[in-house]
Design a protein around this motif. Structure first.
Motif, PDB file in Angstrom:
ATOM      1  N   MET A 116      25.646  83.712  24.185  1.00 45.67           N
ATOM      2  CA  MET A 116      24.419  82.933  24.268  1.00 45.67           C
ATOM      3  C   MET A 116      24.727  81.481  24.611  1.00 45.67           C
ATOM      4  SD  MET A 116      22.113  84.196  21.033  1.00 45.67           S
ATOM      5  CE  MET A 116      21.535  85.874  20.892  1.00 45.67           C
ATOM      6  N   THR A 117      24.146  80.995  25.687  1.00 42.77           N
ATOM      7  CA  THR A 117      24.350  79.603  26.073  1.00 42.77           C
ATOM      8  C   THR A 117      23.037  78.866  26.307  1.00 42.77           C
ATOM      9  OG1 THR A 117      24.533  80.250  28.394  1.00 42.77           O
ATOM     10  CG2 THR A 117      26.577  80.093  27.124  1.00 42.77           C
ATOM     11  N   GLY A 118      21.938  79.592  26.424  1.00 44.86           N
ATOM     12  CA  GLY A 118      20.650  78.958  26.662  1.00 44.86           C
ATOM     13  C   GLY A 118      20.108  78.319  25.405  1.00 44.86           C
ATOM     14  N   PRO A 119      19.049  77.543  25.523  1.00 45.10           N
ATOM     15  CA  PRO A 119      18.492  76.840  24.364  1.00 45.10           C
ATOM     16  C   PRO A 119      17.749  77.769  23.419  1.00 45.10           C
ATOM     17  CG  PRO A 119      17.098  76.503  26.267  1.00 45.10           C
ATOM     18  CD  PRO A 119      18.313  77.235  26.766  1.00 45.10           C
TER      19      PRO A 119
ATOM     20  N   ALA B  43      22.100  74.572  15.485  1.00 44.88           N
ATOM     21  CA  ALA B  43      23.226  73.748  15.050  1.00 44.88           C
ATOM     22  C   ALA B  43      24.454  74.605  14.772  1.00 44.88           C
ATOM     23  CB  ALA B  43      22.832  72.949  13.799  1.00 44.88           C
ATOM     24  N   GLU B  44      24.248  75.752  14.113  1.00 47.25           N
ATOM     25  CA  GLU B  44      25.363  76.631  13.793  1.00 47.25           C
ATOM     26  C   GLU B  44      25.966  77.268  15.037  1.00 47.25           C
ATOM     27  OE1 GLU B  44      26.810  77.471  10.613  1.00 47.25           O
ATOM     28  OE2 GLU B  44      25.810  75.560  10.255  1.00 47.25           O
ATOM     29  N   ARG B  45      25.147  77.520  16.037  1.00 50.25           N
ATOM     30  CA  ARG B  45      25.605  78.187  17.262  1.00 50.25           C
ATOM     31  C   ARG B  45      25.971  77.189  18.362  1.00 50.25           C
ATOM     32  NH1 ARG B  45      22.906  83.757  17.663  1.00 50.25           N
ATOM     33  NH2 ARG B  45      21.971  84.096  15.618  1.00 50.25           N
ATOM     34  N   HIS B  46      25.812  75.884  18.071  1.00 48.91           N
ATOM     35  CA  HIS B  46      26.117  74.822  19.051  1.00 48.91           C
ATOM     36  C   HIS B  46      25.266  74.994  20.313  1.00 48.91           C
ATOM     37  CE1 HIS B  46      29.438  73.767  16.435  1.00 48.91           C
ATOM     38  NE2 HIS B  46      29.865  75.015  16.495  1.00 48.91           N
ATOM     39  N   LEU B  47      23.976  75.210  20.093  1.00 50.24           N
ATOM     40  CA  LEU B  47      23.031  75.372  21.184  1.00 50.24           C
ATOM     41  C   LEU B  47      21.989  74.262  21.134  1.00 50.24           C
ATOM     42  CD1 LEU B  47      22.316  79.221  20.933  1.00 50.24           C
ATOM     43  CD2 LEU B  47      23.761  78.064  22.626  1.00 50.24           C
ATOM     44  N   PRO B  48      21.409  73.905  22.273  1.00 51.70           N
ATOM     45  CA  PRO B  48      20.323  72.910  22.263  1.00 51.70           C
ATOM     46  C   PRO B  48      19.014  73.535  21.787  1.00 51.70           C
ATOM     47  CG  PRO B  48      20.725  73.670  24.495  1.00 51.70           C
ATOM     48  CD  PRO B  48      21.789  74.301  23.636  1.00 51.70           C
TER      49      PRO B  48
ATOM     50  N   ALA C 285      16.372  81.257  27.928  1.00 47.88           N
ATOM     51  CA  ALA C 285      16.626  80.880  26.535  1.00 47.88           C
ATOM     52  C   ALA C 285      17.542  81.882  25.837  1.00 47.88           C
ATOM     53  CB  ALA C 285      15.310  80.782  25.763  1.00 47.88           C
ATOM     54  N   SER C 286      18.265  81.411  24.824  1.00 47.64           N
ATOM     55  CA  SER C 286      19.014  82.326  23.957  1.00 47.64           C
ATOM     56  C   SER C 286      18.057  83.083  23.055  1.00 47.64           C
ATOM     57  CB  SER C 286      20.016  81.546  23.100  1.00 47.64           C
ATOM     58  OG  SER C 286      21.053  81.033  23.889  1.00 47.64           O
ATOM     59  N   MET C 287      17.027  82.395  22.592  1.00 48.48           N
ATOM     60  CA  MET C 287      15.992  83.039  21.800  1.00 48.48           C
ATOM     61  C   MET C 287      14.751  82.171  21.756  1.00 48.48           C
ATOM     62  SD  MET C 287      17.221  82.595  17.795  1.00 48.48           S
ATOM     63  CE  MET C 287      18.951  82.956  18.075  1.00 48.48           C
TER      64      MET C 287
ATOM     65  N   ASP D 234      23.409  65.415  15.172  1.00 54.35           N
ATOM     66  CA  ASP D 234      24.070  65.670  16.447  1.00 54.35           C
ATOM     67  C   ASP D 234      23.420  66.814  17.222  1.00 54.35           C
ATOM     68  OD1 ASP D 234      24.779  67.629  14.693  1.00 54.35           O
ATOM     69  OD2 ASP D 234      26.917  67.634  15.175  1.00 54.35           O
ATOM     70  N   LEU D 235      22.228  67.209  16.812  1.00 50.33           N
ATOM     71  CA  LEU D 235      21.526  68.294  17.488  1.00 50.33           C
ATOM     72  C   LEU D 235      21.033  67.837  18.856  1.00 50.33           C
ATOM     73  CD1 LEU D 235      20.405  71.217  16.976  1.00 50.33           C
ATOM     74  CD2 LEU D 235      18.277  70.125  16.257  1.00 50.33           C
ATOM     75  N   ALA D 236      21.315  68.632  19.880  1.00 52.38           N
ATOM     76  CA  ALA D 236      20.800  68.356  21.224  1.00 52.38           C
ATOM     77  C   ALA D 236      19.368  68.866  21.280  1.00 52.38           C
ATOM     78  CB  ALA D 236      21.665  69.043  22.271  1.00 52.38           C
ATOM     79  N   LEU D 237      18.405  67.956  21.301  1.00 49.72           N
ATOM     80  CA  LEU D 237      17.009  68.345  21.165  1.00 49.72           C
ATOM     81  C   LEU D 237      16.160  67.669  22.222  1.00 49.72           C
ATOM     82  CD1 LEU D 237      15.002  68.653  17.870  1.00 49.72           C
ATOM     83  CD2 LEU D 237      14.052  67.357  19.777  1.00 49.72           C
ATOM     84  N   THR D 238      15.297  68.445  22.841  1.00 50.77           N
ATOM     85  CA  THR D 238      14.333  67.900  23.793  1.00 50.77           C
ATOM     86  C   THR D 238      12.946  68.423  23.435  1.00 50.77           C
ATOM     87  OG1 THR D 238      14.696  69.735  25.343  1.00 50.77           O
ATOM     88  CG2 THR D 238      15.985  67.724  25.682  1.00 50.77           C
ATOM     89  N   THR D 239      11.919  67.715  23.887  1.00 49.59           N
ATOM     90  CA  THR D 239      10.539  68.144  23.656  1.00 49.59           C
ATOM     91  C   THR D 239       9.840  68.328  24.995  1.00 49.59           C
ATOM     92  OG1 THR D 239       9.702  65.867  23.534  1.00 49.59           O
ATOM     93  CG2 THR D 239      10.456  66.881  21.468  1.00 49.59           C
TER      94      THR D 239
END
Length: 288
Positions: free
Chosen positions: A1-4, A27-32, A99-101, A76-81
């Protein structure tokens, strides 16, 4: 999984709980994380005027407030709206292509551990091209433990397998990754039909099924050696067997056809039962 990890955020308590769950997972999976709000699809009880600019302003405030809360907890979460004009279901399904999910909130009511699924949630859960997770509003395992959503008595990822072929592989991959992420035990559930009792002994059939299940699980246990696995085989209606097995689940994983028949209900009876009666988050994973 690499998508947000994409969250449908409408400002309701259910969607905010879903955002907290999604932030922890990402955060646990290092995903945005993408917080998505459709200003044209807002809760009916939102006390705002019907003018589009006012709806857009409400949407911006919901996104900014929730984003600030999540970033305060996960710096450090990569977050967009994203504030979109498309209907919420359409926008979420479009994001589901990469998306990953997808993560949705569902309204819990009273002390009953169940979901009230709106038309948007049902549409997305039934058609999403990627895993979609429903998170119940007020889930104490999420709201009381943002640092680690799993409550002490809910320490298992539960996956229900109706088939042991290619569909099982898709569900097992998602479930093993989730169990590894949560540091949880994985409970793999298989239900034998009641009709099987007519021809053979229940004990013999369950033993045979455990052997088959062990063979299917062998390569996954080798790939995820640190994930403890419990094989749960029982005779009875599949939905009831899964609900019983999910009592200690921090996440329950069910499957559905990636391309359901236009004449069939998009969510099968087992997925439908899990979404309405399992107390914790439920992931619906599409498979061929």
């Amino acid at each position: 999984m690499t998508g947000p990890v994409v969250v449908g955020l409408d400002g309701s308590p259910a969607s905010v709980t879903a955002a907290w769950w999604a932030a922890y997972e990402a955060a646990e999976r290092h995903l945005p994380v993408v917080l998505l709000h459709s200003w044209s699809t807002q809760p009916l009880d939102v006390p705002i005027a019907q003018a589009a600019p006012t709806k857009q302003q409400y949407g911006e405030e919901v996104l900014q407030r929730t984003a600030a809360e999540l970033l305060h907890r996960y710096g450090d979460l990569a977050l967009t709206t994203e504030l979109v004009s498309e209907p919420a279901a359409q926008a979420l399904l479009e994001h589901g292509q990469s998306a990953s999910m997808l993560v949705l909130g569902s309204r819990g009511y009273g002390s009953v551990a169940s979901f009230l699924l709106g038309s948007i949630s049902q549409h997305v859960l039934g058609l999403a091209p990627c895993p979609a997770v429903a998170v119940r509003a007020g889930d104490p395992a999420v709201e009381a433990g943002y640092e680690h959503p799993a409550a002490p008595d809910r320490d298992e990822v539960v996956v229900g397998l109706q088939e042991l072929g290619a569909a099982a592989a898709t569900l097992l991959e998602f479930a093993f990754v989730a169990a590894e992420t949560h540091g949880a035990r994985l409970r793999v559930v298989r239900a034998l039909p009641l009709s099987s009792l007519v021809t053979d002994s229940e004990v013999d059939l369950e033993a045979e099924e455990r052997t088959r299940l062990a063979e299917v699980l062998a390569p996954w246990r080798e790939k995820f050696p640190d994930v403890p696995v419990t094989k749960h085989v029982a005779t009875g209606p599949a939905a009831q067997v899964l609900l019983t097995a999910s009592a200690q689940g921090c996440l329950t994983v069910v499957g559905r056809r990636l391309h359901p028949s236009p004449l069939a209900w998009k969510l099968g009876p087992v997925a439908h039962a899990a979404l309405h009666h399992v107390p914790g988050p439920v992931a619906v994973v599409p498979h061929d």
